[in-house]
Design a protein around this motif. Sequence first.
Motif, PDB file in Angstrom:
ATOM      1  N   SER A 166       0.835  -1.202   0.000  1.00 41.06           N
ATOM      2  CA  SER A 166       0.000   0.000   0.000  1.00 41.06           C
ATOM      3  C   SER A 166       0.873   1.255   0.000  1.00 41.06           C
ATOM      4  O   SER A 166       0.614   2.214  -0.745  1.00 41.06           O
ATOM      5  CB  SER A 166      -0.915  -0.006   1.230  1.00 41.06           C
ATOM      6  N   PHE A 167       1.917   1.251   0.829  1.00 45.47           N
ATOM      7  CA  PHE A 167       2.813   2.401   0.897  1.00 45.47           C
ATOM      8  C   PHE A 167       3.540   2.614  -0.427  1.00 45.47           C
ATOM      9  O   PHE A 167       3.645   3.748  -0.927  1.00 45.47           O
ATOM     10  CB  PHE A 167       3.821   2.204   2.021  1.00 45.47           C
ATOM     11  N   CYS A 168       4.031   1.536  -1.019  1.00 47.10           N
ATOM     12  CA  CYS A 168       4.777   1.642  -2.277  1.00 47.10           C
ATOM     13  C   CYS A 168       3.885   2.159  -3.403  1.00 47.10           C
ATOM     14  O   CYS A 168       4.332   2.931  -4.258  1.00 47.10           O
ATOM     15  CB  CYS A 168       5.374   0.287  -2.653  1.00 47.10           C
ATOM     16  N   ASN A 169       2.619   1.742  -3.391  1.00 45.83           N
ATOM     17  CA  ASN A 169       1.682   2.230  -4.398  1.00 45.83           C
ATOM     18  C   ASN A 169       1.486   3.741  -4.262  1.00 45.83           C
ATOM     19  O   ASN A 169       1.497   4.476  -5.263  1.00 45.83           O
ATOM     20  CB  ASN A 169       0.340   1.520  -4.231  1.00 45.83           C
ATOM     21  N   ALA A 170       1.314   4.188  -3.016  1.00 39.81           N
ATOM     22  CA  ALA A 170       1.155   5.628  -2.774  1.00 39.81           C
ATOM     23  C   ALA A 170       2.421   6.384  -3.144  1.00 39.81           C
ATOM     24  O   ALA A 170       2.362   7.490  -3.720  1.00 39.81           O
ATOM     25  CB  ALA A 170       0.809   5.862  -1.303  1.00 39.81           C
ATOM     26  N   TRP A 171       3.575   5.805  -2.841  1.00 42.12           N
ATOM     27  CA  TRP A 171       4.859   6.425  -3.163  1.00 42.12           C
ATOM     28  C   TRP A 171       5.006   6.599  -4.672  1.00 42.12           C
ATOM     29  O   TRP A 171       5.382   7.676  -5.156  1.00 42.12           O
ATOM     30  CB  TRP A 171       5.979   5.551  -2.613  1.00 42.12           C
ATOM     31  N   ALA A 172       4.684   5.549  -5.420  1.00 40.85           N
ATOM     32  CA  ALA A 172       4.789   5.614  -6.877  1.00 40.85           C
ATOM     33  C   ALA A 172       3.843   6.675  -7.439  1.00 40.85           C
ATOM     34  O   ALA A 172       4.217   7.456  -8.326  1.00 40.85           O
ATOM     35  CB  ALA A 172       4.482   4.249  -7.487  1.00 40.85           C
ATOM     36  N   TRP A 173       2.613   6.713  -6.919  1.00 46.29           N
ATOM     37  CA  TRP A 173       1.637   7.688  -7.408  1.00 46.29           C
ATOM     38  C   TRP A 173       2.137   9.108  -7.168  1.00 46.29           C
ATOM     39  O   TRP A 173       2.004   9.984  -8.030  1.00 46.29           O
ATOM     40  CB  TRP A 173       0.296   7.469  -6.705  1.00 46.29           C
ATOM     41  N   ARG A 174       2.738   9.336  -6.001  1.00 46.51           N
ATOM     42  CA  ARG A 174       3.219  10.688  -5.691  1.00 46.51           C
ATOM     43  C   ARG A 174       4.429  11.066  -6.533  1.00 46.51           C
ATOM     44  O   ARG A 174       4.594  12.230  -6.898  1.00 46.51           O
ATOM     45  CB  ARG A 174       3.541  10.789  -4.202  1.00 46.51           C
ATOM     46  N   ILE A 175       5.265  10.104  -6.868  1.00 45.58           N
ATOM     47  CA  ILE A 175       6.395  10.400  -7.762  1.00 45.58           C
ATOM     48  C   ILE A 175       5.868  10.820  -9.131  1.00 45.58           C
ATOM     49  O   ILE A 175       6.318  11.816  -9.703  1.00 45.58           O
ATOM     50  CB  ILE A 175       7.313   9.166  -7.891  1.00 45.58           C
ATOM     51  N   VAL A 176       4.911  10.056  -9.645  1.00 45.82           N
ATOM     52  CA  VAL A 176       4.349  10.347 -10.970  1.00 45.82           C
ATOM     53  C   VAL A 176       3.671  11.710 -10.988  1.00 45.82           C
ATOM     54  O   VAL A 176       3.756  12.456 -11.969  1.00 45.82           O
ATOM     55  CB  VAL A 176       3.357   9.241 -11.383  1.00 45.82           C
ATOM     56  N   HIS A 177       3.007  12.071  -9.881  1.00 52.61           N
ATOM     57  CA  HIS A 177       2.259  13.329  -9.829  1.00 52.61           C
ATOM     58  C   HIS A 177       3.027  14.438  -9.105  1.00 52.61           C
ATOM     59  O   HIS A 177       2.441  15.447  -8.704  1.00 52.61           O
ATOM     60  CB  HIS A 177       0.902  13.109  -9.155  1.00 52.61           C
ATOM     61  N   ASP A 178       4.340  14.217  -8.941  1.00 54.71           N
ATOM     62  CA  ASP A 178       5.235  15.237  -8.393  1.00 54.71           C
ATOM     63  C   ASP A 178       4.783  15.714  -7.011  1.00 54.71           C
ATOM     64  O   ASP A 178       4.770  16.914  -6.725  1.00 54.71           O
ATOM     65  CB  ASP A 178       5.341  16.422  -9.348  1.00 54.71           C
ATOM     66  N   GLU A 179       4.418  14.757  -6.155  1.00 54.63           N
ATOM     67  CA  GLU A 179       4.079  15.059  -4.768  1.00 54.63           C
ATOM     68  C   GLU A 179       5.097  14.402  -3.846  1.00 54.63           C
ATOM     69  O   GLU A 179       5.640  13.336  -4.149  1.00 54.63           O
ATOM     70  CB  GLU A 179       2.662  14.560  -4.428  1.00 54.63           C
ATOM     71  N   ASN A 180       5.346  15.029  -2.703  1.00 47.02           N
ATOM     72  CA  ASN A 180       6.316  14.526  -1.732  1.00 47.02           C
ATOM     73  C   ASN A 180       5.672  13.451  -0.872  1.00 47.02           C
ATOM     74  O   ASN A 180       4.635  13.683  -0.253  1.00 47.02           O
ATOM     75  CB  ASN A 180       6.821  15.676  -0.857  1.00 47.02           C
ATOM     76  N   ILE A 181       6.286  12.268  -0.820  1.00 50.58           N
ATOM     77  CA  ILE A 181       5.730  11.169  -0.044  1.00 50.58           C
ATOM     78  C   ILE A 181       5.763  11.462   1.450  1.00 50.58           C
ATOM     79  O   ILE A 181       4.980  10.912   2.230  1.00 50.58           O
ATOM     80  CB  ILE A 181       6.497   9.851  -0.342  1.00 50.58           C
ATOM     81  N   ALA A 182       6.658  12.361   1.871  1.00 48.63           N
ATOM     82  CA  ALA A 182       6.812  12.652   3.300  1.00 48.63           C
ATOM     83  C   ALA A 182       5.883  13.753   3.785  1.00 48.63           C
ATOM     84  O   ALA A 182       5.855  14.065   4.974  1.00 48.63           O
ATOM     85  CB  ALA A 182       8.261  13.025   3.599  1.00 48.63           C
TER      86      ALA A 182
END
Length: 254
Positions: free
Chosen positions: A23-39
């Motif tokens: 679940s975390f990795c999916n959110a991380w990937a989505w934020r990278i693609v949409h230029d959002e900070n995972i932290a």
Amino acid sequence: MQDFFFEAYIVFLFFVLGLVFGSFCNAWAWRIVHDENIARGRSHCAVCGHELAAKDLVPLFSWLFLKGKCRYCGAPISKRYPLAELILGAYFLSVYLVYGLTFDCLRLIILGCLLLVCSLVDYDTMELPDPLMAAAALAALLRLTEPGGWKSALIGCFAVSVPLLIVVLIADRILKKESMGGGDIKLLAVLGLHFGPAKTFFLLIIACIIGILAASAAKKGKGTAFPFGPVLALSAWITALIGTPVVNWYLSLF
């Protein structure tokens, strides 16, 4: 009997941890693609932007209970979310069953998480993030706990990726177009750090077979771009599970 229940508990724990990290990795990937900070920032619906509550973020079960729709706007939630969670849950479980509670298990779990993020980003953007590959390379430092692990890692890094790079450069010049992405070659070099030369060559063979089958199944036309990162990730999983016995069997023939 006590040992059986303890082992069952560890197996269950690894699977659940895989779901959580999936679940975390999916959110991380989505934020990278949409230029959002995972932290930074709370998880939110990709359509309506509503912040998600804890009950919306339970791996696998939230998607099932919500019937694949956002609780707040009713927009469909991609099946890739539960699928990625199940994949990483199965990965965690399989790696534990093969390696037990060892440094190799820890190293491959870290690698698997990073490969999942890389695969999801590559699928969406046709690019492999350099910072994630650098992190995967650093995870290979755990091989220093193995006798001769550093030597195998260094040879593995270059033994397959460098000859492949030469072949790709020649093919690019002949075909006058890119035949393989540079990110894929870098990822193969990183995987070489983890698996050593012989198993990395086995990994490349598996990746070629899977890539051909996947491209055919997806009906990709000749010259159509195809994300190879997920193929390398799946091949790495197969190599982690059966690479050692297969390579040892093959070498015993000589």
